[in-house]
Structures are given as structure tokens and as C-alpha cells.
Motif scaffolding. Sequence first.
Motif, PDB file in Angstrom:
ATOM      1  N   THR A  23       0.814  -1.217   0.000  1.00 45.86           N
ATOM      2  CA  THR A  23       0.000   0.000   0.000  1.00 45.86           C
ATOM      3  C   THR A  23       0.851   1.273   0.000  1.00 45.86           C
ATOM      4  O   THR A  23       0.567   2.205  -0.766  1.00 45.86           O
ATOM      5  N   ALA A  26       1.980   1.815  -3.456  1.00 43.93           N
ATOM      6  CA  ALA A  26       0.901   2.303  -4.327  1.00 43.93           C
ATOM      7  C   ALA A  26       0.824   3.825  -4.279  1.00 43.93           C
ATOM      8  O   ALA A  26       0.643   4.478  -5.311  1.00 43.93           O
ATOM      9  N   TYR A  29       3.611   5.016  -6.444  1.00 38.50           N
ATOM     10  CA  TYR A  29       3.642   4.578  -7.842  1.00 38.50           C
ATOM     11  C   TYR A  29       2.494   5.129  -8.671  1.00 38.50           C
ATOM     12  O   TYR A  29       2.666   5.425  -9.849  1.00 38.50           O
ATOM     13  N   ILE A  30       1.307   5.223  -8.107  1.00 39.11           N
ATOM     14  CA  ILE A  30       0.157   5.633  -8.907  1.00 39.11           C
ATOM     15  C   ILE A  30       0.307   7.065  -9.431  1.00 39.11           C
ATOM     16  O   ILE A  30       0.112   7.294 -10.630  1.00 39.11           O
ATOM     17  N   ASN A 142       3.128  -4.450  -6.690  1.00 35.42           N
ATOM     18  CA  ASN A 142       3.865  -3.210  -6.951  1.00 35.42           C
ATOM     19  C   ASN A 142       3.822  -2.854  -8.436  1.00 35.42           C
ATOM     20  O   ASN A 142       3.581  -1.707  -8.802  1.00 35.42           O
ATOM     21  N   TRP A 145       0.392  -1.512  -9.357  1.00 32.08           N
ATOM     22  CA  TRP A 145       0.153  -0.112  -8.993  1.00 32.08           C
ATOM     23  C   TRP A 145       0.680   0.813 -10.080  1.00 32.08           C
ATOM     24  O   TRP A 145       0.042   1.802 -10.440  1.00 32.08           O
TER      25      TRP A 145
END
Length: 179
Positions: A23, A26, A29-30, A142, A145
Motif C-alpha cells: 500500500t 501504491a 507509484y500511482i 507493486n 500499482w
Amino acid sequence: MTHRDLAISERDADRFSALALTTPVAMGYIPPGTVFGFLSAQAGAEWWLAVLSGIVVFAGAAQYMMIPMLAAGLPVGAIALATLIVNLRHVFYGLSLLNKFPPRGLLRWYMVFALTDETYSVLTTVPANTSHRKMALVALLNQSWWVLGTLIGAVIGAQAQITLAGLDFVLAALFAVLT
């Protein structure tokens, strides 16, 4: 504070699901994945090519580097060489995880492929007895994401009708904020 102080204890390892472990990744990365997808689409690439590069290349800095290189019409060989140079650091810290990876097979090769700075950070904090499947799931989540962010950005970028003037500053500001 030592590495051992930061590691997850074996007693607590089962309480952390792969989703919980990824999480924080994320959140990192997002947003840049979205920017990459957007920039890629705005540079003229089809939206699905940005997503495909997240699946096949999965190297954030190299993917950002590819945008102007592709736009300039550089040969694929030059882009591949530049990508190798940018990601050479993975070889050095990846060596420390080889004993944690599955001894052979596709799972091992996927773990080698999916090793990023963030995945390395997570995998070095899990206990030594963490299953290979759980470690591979962490790597897959990962990568997912990043691909999700890329998809969001590519779809928005394909629909948006804006100029890229000043966007280079926005990208630098995004990385400064994330840092």
C-alpha cells in the motif's frame, strides 16, 4: 537505527498481507505512473502502448526517458542501451536478494524482472521465512500499482486536448513533493 530494527519480525510477518506491504508503494507509484501515462499519450503514443511499457519494461525512470527518445525517433537499440545504463543499479542490489528468490523457474525470473527500488525495500524487511509466492505477490502488486497509474494517465492523456508547455516543471515539482 539498524536494518534489523526496521525489519518486520517473524512473529508479526503473518499479520501483514502482501496488500498491506504494498500500500505505501501504491501511494508512490500511482501518481508518477499517471503522469507517465499522460505524458506518453500527449507525446503521440497510443494509450495502450504506455500500459504495455508498464507491463514489459516496468522501469519508471527509463520509461520517462523513453518518451522524448521515441518522440525524437531514436532507434530501439539506443533506447535499450540507455535503459540498461539507467537500471544497472538493480544488478548490484539485486545480488543481495538472490538467496531469497526461488531457486529456479519462472517465478525467479519474474522476481528478477520486477525488482525495483521500492520492491527491494519491501522484500528486505520481510522475514527470511517469507514464502516465495508472497514475495512474488508483493512484486506483482507493486507492478500493478504502476500499471494502474499508467492506465489512468494514458486514458486521460488520450482524451485531453492541452499543450505540454510548462509540464516539464510540473513533473519536477511532482518528484520534489514525493521526495
